[in-house]
Each structure stands twice: as C-alpha cells, then as structure tokens.
Design an enzyme around this catalytic site. Sequence first.
Site, PDB file in Angstrom:
ATOM      1  CG  ASP A 139      -6.688  -4.258   7.937  1.00 45.22           C
ATOM      2  OD1 ASP A 139      -6.643  -4.276   6.691  1.00 45.22           O
ATOM      3  OD2 ASP A 139      -6.372  -3.247   8.597  1.00 45.22           O
ATOM      4  NE  ARG A 164      -5.476   1.154  10.400  1.00 49.26           N
ATOM      5  CZ  ARG A 164      -4.380   1.560   9.763  1.00 49.26           C
ATOM      6  NH1 ARG A 164      -3.467   0.654   9.382  1.00 49.26           N
ATOM      7  NH2 ARG A 164      -4.174   2.828   9.498  1.00 49.26           N
ATOM      8  CD  GLU A 206      -2.617  -1.462   2.350  1.00 53.18           C
ATOM      9  OE1 GLU A 206      -3.786  -1.260   2.661  1.00 53.18           O
ATOM     10  OE2 GLU A 206      -1.824  -2.113   3.038  1.00 53.18           O
ATOM     11  CD  GLU A 248     -10.736  -0.043   4.391  1.00 49.08           C
ATOM     12  OE1 GLU A 248     -11.100   0.666   3.435  1.00 49.08           O
ATOM     13  OE2 GLU A 248     -11.519  -0.457   5.258  1.00 49.08           O
ATOM     14  CG  HIS A 291      -4.046  -9.293  12.748  1.00 54.55           C
ATOM     15  ND1 HIS A 291      -3.618 -10.018  11.663  1.00 54.55           N
ATOM     16  CD2 HIS A 291      -5.109  -8.563  12.316  1.00 54.55           C
ATOM     17  CE1 HIS A 291      -4.385  -9.729  10.626  1.00 54.55           C
ATOM     18  NE2 HIS A 291      -5.296  -8.860  10.993  1.00 54.55           N
ATOM     19  CG  ASP A 303      -1.907  -2.534   5.908  1.00 58.06           C
ATOM     20  OD1 ASP A 303      -0.710  -2.825   5.706  1.00 58.06           O
ATOM     21  OD2 ASP A 303      -2.285  -1.376   6.157  1.00 58.06           O
ATOM     22  CE1 TYR A 325      -1.701  -3.109   9.313  1.00 55.02           C
ATOM     23  CE2 TYR A 325      -3.489  -4.349  10.330  1.00 55.02           C
ATOM     24  CZ  TYR A 325      -3.052  -3.391   9.428  1.00 55.02           C
ATOM     25  OH  TYR A 325      -3.955  -2.719   8.649  1.00 55.02           O
TER      26      TYR A 325
END
Length: 703
Positions: A106, A321, A31, A108, A364, A104, A319
């Site tokens: 997750d 989040r 990203e 999103e 996670h 990432d 990570y």
Amino acid sequence: MTAAKTTAKKTKTAGKTAAKAGSGKILIIVESPSKARTIGKYLGSRYRVIASVGHVRDLPKSKLGIDIENDFEPQYIAIRGKGDLIKELREEAEKASKVYLATDPDREGEAISWHLAHLLKLDPASPCRIEFNEITKDTIKEAVKHPRSINLDLVDAQQARRVLDRLVGYEISPLLWRKVRRGLSAGRVQSAALKMICDRERLIEAFVPEEYWNIVAEFKKGRRFSARLHDYKGRKLTVRTGEQSDKIIDELKKGEFVVASVTEKERLGRPFPPFTTSSLQQEAGNRLNFNARKTMMIAQQLYEGVDIKGRGSTGLITYLRTDSVRISDVAKAAAADFIKDHYGAAYTAKNVYTNKKKDIQDAHEAIRPAVIDLVPEDIKDSLTSDQYKLYQLIWTRFIASQMKAARYNSVQALIKNGDYGFHAAGSELLFDGYRRVYRPSGDELDKMLPKLTEGETLEPEKLTGEQAFTQPPARFTEASLVKELEEKNIGRPSTYAPIVSTLTERKYVSREKKALKPTDLGNVVNEMMEEHFKDIVDAGFTAGMEDKLDEVELGAERWKDVIRSFYGPFAAELKAADKAIEKVVVEDRPAGENCEICGRPMVIKSGRFGEFIACSGYPECKNTKPIVKTVGVKCPDCGKDIIVRRSKKGKVFYGCSGFPKCDRVFWYKPVNRKCPKCGQLLLERKLRGKNFVCSNPDCGYTE
C-alpha cells in the site's frame, strides 16, 4: 520533478542497485519480525529475511520538518533509536547478492521501501521491490520471481498525506495550546470526525420527542400473529394522542376484521461481499465488541503469521488494508470446491462484487482466508480467543460470499376494518443458502403468517393502543462512526483505527458504554475549529482532498501542487485565527469537597492519565489526589475497598485502598465471587473462551 523522482535520479547515479552481483544470500526486508519469520520459513537457506520494524525515516518530532520556503520539501531524518538497526540493514545489504524490499502493498509500505532504498543506496528504478497480498508459500515464491521498481506515484501519494497532516497538526495545535490549554491537538481527519460527533450531539440536544400511538390487533388462527394499523381510506395514518387511539379502537370494536388481500412471493436474501477494512472494523465492533484499533492489531497478527500446530508460522488472511471487494479467480475456485465438498453443489454460486471507485480501491483483493482449508474450528487450539473470533468472522464471511442466496417465502396481508387498513407480514426460510455459515449481526427471520384467504373474517383476541415517542438520532458508536467516515469519503481505512483513540486521549470525546459523546473541551475545540478553520472540519473539503490524493497515486496530480493549493488559504486562516481567538478558559468542575490543607474548594482537572482532584488554589497550594473508583469488592487481606489505580506508565490495575499498609494488587479486575476450587477471588479475564480466572496463580481454575 517530484521529491521521490529527484531522489530516484540521485540514487541511480550512485551506481548501487538492488540486483548486485555477489556470492551472498538474497536479502529480503519486511516490516515486522513475525512476518520475517513466516517468510523466512517458506524461502529457505538461500535467503536472509529481516525486519525494518516499521518506518526507518520520518519527519522530525521536534519541529515542523517541512521547508515551506523550498516548495514544501520534507526534511526526513532517521528515526531516533533505529541507528543500530539501520547499521545492520546496511551491513546485510552490502553482503547480499540481491536486495528485495517486501514491505506492505500500500502507500505506506511503498514509502517505507522508498526510504529503505535511500538509506541502502538502492536504485528505486531497479527491480528491487516485491509485493504480495497473502503470506503463503506459493505466493511468496512467485513474488520473488517478479520484482518491480518502486512505484513513485504511490510514494508521492503517501508523502502528500504525511505533509498535509503535519502542516495541519503542527500549525493548529500550538494555537490550541496558547488559546485553550497545553496538550491539545487538531488533525485533518480527526477534526472532521470530531465535528461529526459534535453535530450529532447538537441534533440530540435540540430534538423534541413527539408522541404517537401504535394500534395493534392480535389474532389466532392455528398460530398467533399481529397486524398493525397502517392507513385510513388508503392514506397513511399517524395516531397522535391517547384520546385519538381510544376513539379509533372503539370504532374498530364495532366493525369486523376482513382479509382484503394476501400477497405471497418468493424473495432472495443475497450474501454479503467479503470484508474490506472498513466493513471488517464495523462488523467486529457490532458482533465482537472490538474497537477498530484492536481489530486491526489482531488482523495484522493473522496476516503476518500465527504458529499453527503441525504447520509452523502460517499467514491466515490476505492483506488487511483494502477498500476492495474483489476476489482472485484462484480463491473463487478454491472456495467453490470447498463449498461443494462440505455443503453440496446446491450451495455453490458465481457471485460478482464490484467497488464504487475502481482505480484505487481495486488495488488489492478483499480480506479473505489465505488458505481456505484452514477451518477456524480445526485450528482453534493454536489461536488466542480474540484471534479465533476474528479469523472465524473473516472465514465465514468469505465462504458465505461465495454461496447461493437464501430464499424466503414472503407474505403480506392487508386486513380491513371499515375504512381502516391493517398490515401483517411474515416469511419463512425455504433455502438457507449463505446463512448456512454466516448470519450478520442483527439479522432475524420474521415469523410465518398462518394460511389466510381473501374475504375471511378474523376475530381479534386483543386490540391495544401502545404509546410511543419519536427517538432522537443515536450517538455514534465507533462502528457507526467508521461507517459514516467511509460513506463521506473522509480518511482511509488505515486511518480510522487511531481516530477515536486520539479523540478520547485528548478528552474531546467520552464513551458512555459504546456511544461517543463530546466533552465540554471537545465542544470548545470544535467550535473554535468551525469558526476559524471551516475547510479543515468540512466533510466535503476533506473528502475532496482524499480524491486529490487518489489522483496523485494514479499519476494524474503532482503532490506538491496539491499541497500548494491547500496551504495558501490555510496559512491565511491560521494568521487570522491567531489574531481573532481570545484566550479560552475551560472551567474545572467542582469536586464537592474542600482542600484539607488550605480550605479552598477542590476541583476536578484533566491530566495525562485521566481526571484527578486538585486544589483550586494552585499554584499557591499544590494539593492533589486521585479520583477513587471502587469495584465493589473488598480486599481479601484487610477488608478495605479494592479501587482502580494507574501505574506511572498509565496502565490500569486494581489495588487495596489501604495502601501502603496493605499492598494487595491485581492486574485484572476482581469480581465479588470466590474460586470454588481454592476460595480466592476470581478475576475478569478473557482467555481462550473463558471469562474468569482464579487470582491464585497456583490454582489454575478458569470458567
């Protein structure tokens, strides 16, 4: 069949998969450019790592972008300005022997990979997706060996959230524009958060303080200590008036204080679990005074990679989040070795932390250092001041979480005077344990009591009554609001950061120091939402919706079923509200002066970049002027006041009030102190542990 799975079937028949045969390099798409640099360094010349710079497709901004008549089908388009980048990605994918999507880990990130697969004509069912929780050499190399298909349940959960939020925002906001004023907005999580802030303010306004008195006896036996009146004849006693307090003190003076009992026991102070996204935002707010958005921005930098002297670009944390407090066995072992080597075997522990909701929250690990041996102090020179503070907070919290509990000797004493009972307490630290490296904000040790024995008589040095009043509930700070949102299961950690920013930008909430207070406009909008959109602002409904989104992620719910069940009642509410709501006029505040052009009263209005003064005779008279805020410093060139100003883009700067005759400006706030080196004004600027810099760029003085 879901939209994601339909697309998967279509793209599969296109015959182009991620694992294409070819002689080109292996393409990895991430990203962000900084993440691409860090990963590219680890993988070497066989790989080409490039960044999508976030999302490449999204719903259009100019319209709803959801085909309600066609079962809520999203109408995705390429994001404006991303045309050249998408062309480059397609060209690179065409040349590559394989394409791996490494966004990432997750919802999103999974959705971005799915959109990339659509644009690059990759098969989502093919092993084109790789994920990792930390950006270290070993982790990245291992991830490349184990690609998987795109998780369409995860994609659908993101689509459900995106469509829900779009329906709420794009359907209610125009109503607010028509009925109140342009530029307002509503949101599924935003409106629930605003209601919480407004509800708290109502409690504060309705609160009637009650008087009470604390009666305190102060003693000295080797060391001074105090005891507080607690009960009368064994029942808790509340002293309501000064007269009652004086009467009790007179009675106590006639009696004697005798130690009735002493209870001594050892207690444990257990370490805190490693950070989740929410707990990191709260502790960074309380301890470092960072808002949630700043915390997430800096944590993102630490995750993606920072240039460390002697190591190059290095990912420093896992990570950012996550709702999980779980730690991998490898990280536990590394922490145990570090603790044993640096603090001794007595400090090592096998602590286990669990999540309230395992299925989703355990996806996670907790936020922890990616490389434990990178001690914050050792790499301080490679980090900015804010990066160092946040990394140190994460590193010490994680190390402490793997250490033994602290042990205390706790003493409780009951001191009697006739029928009155006084309580005294004290404790001393026997073993510091995790506190050796980490002490949470607000954590203080009690002082130890002197040695007391049952039956001994104590002579008070002082006996006083202290007047006090019950206090209203405190206003939310950003940290306490995040805590409340998490406890009520409203939104997700990734959504917390923008909430307060949106509420303040819309002028629904103002900040008074760190406290959040609803504005008149915020109260008007909240009352309207409460009356006409009860579900949207209801914490229970919003939390239930989060649970449904989790069910979509687990494959137990279909995302369009969730949207359908929501939209029917919502559409009915929307229609009824449009008919019922009268035009609301939010009164402008008087500015206390008259217009110098037409003589009518000037008023304070809200605009895109904050409040300003305007003539109440608009549109006949269009006279406006800024609200002047001085900083208490005179211009060094002409002696006039330095005032707060804004650029055309809304950026705050500090300039001479004598503009345009005097054009002296500062991009940082000047203080009323001169540089001891060159005599120029000092500016407030936090830079690598320093708080002030000289305004003279050639001087270089900091302190």
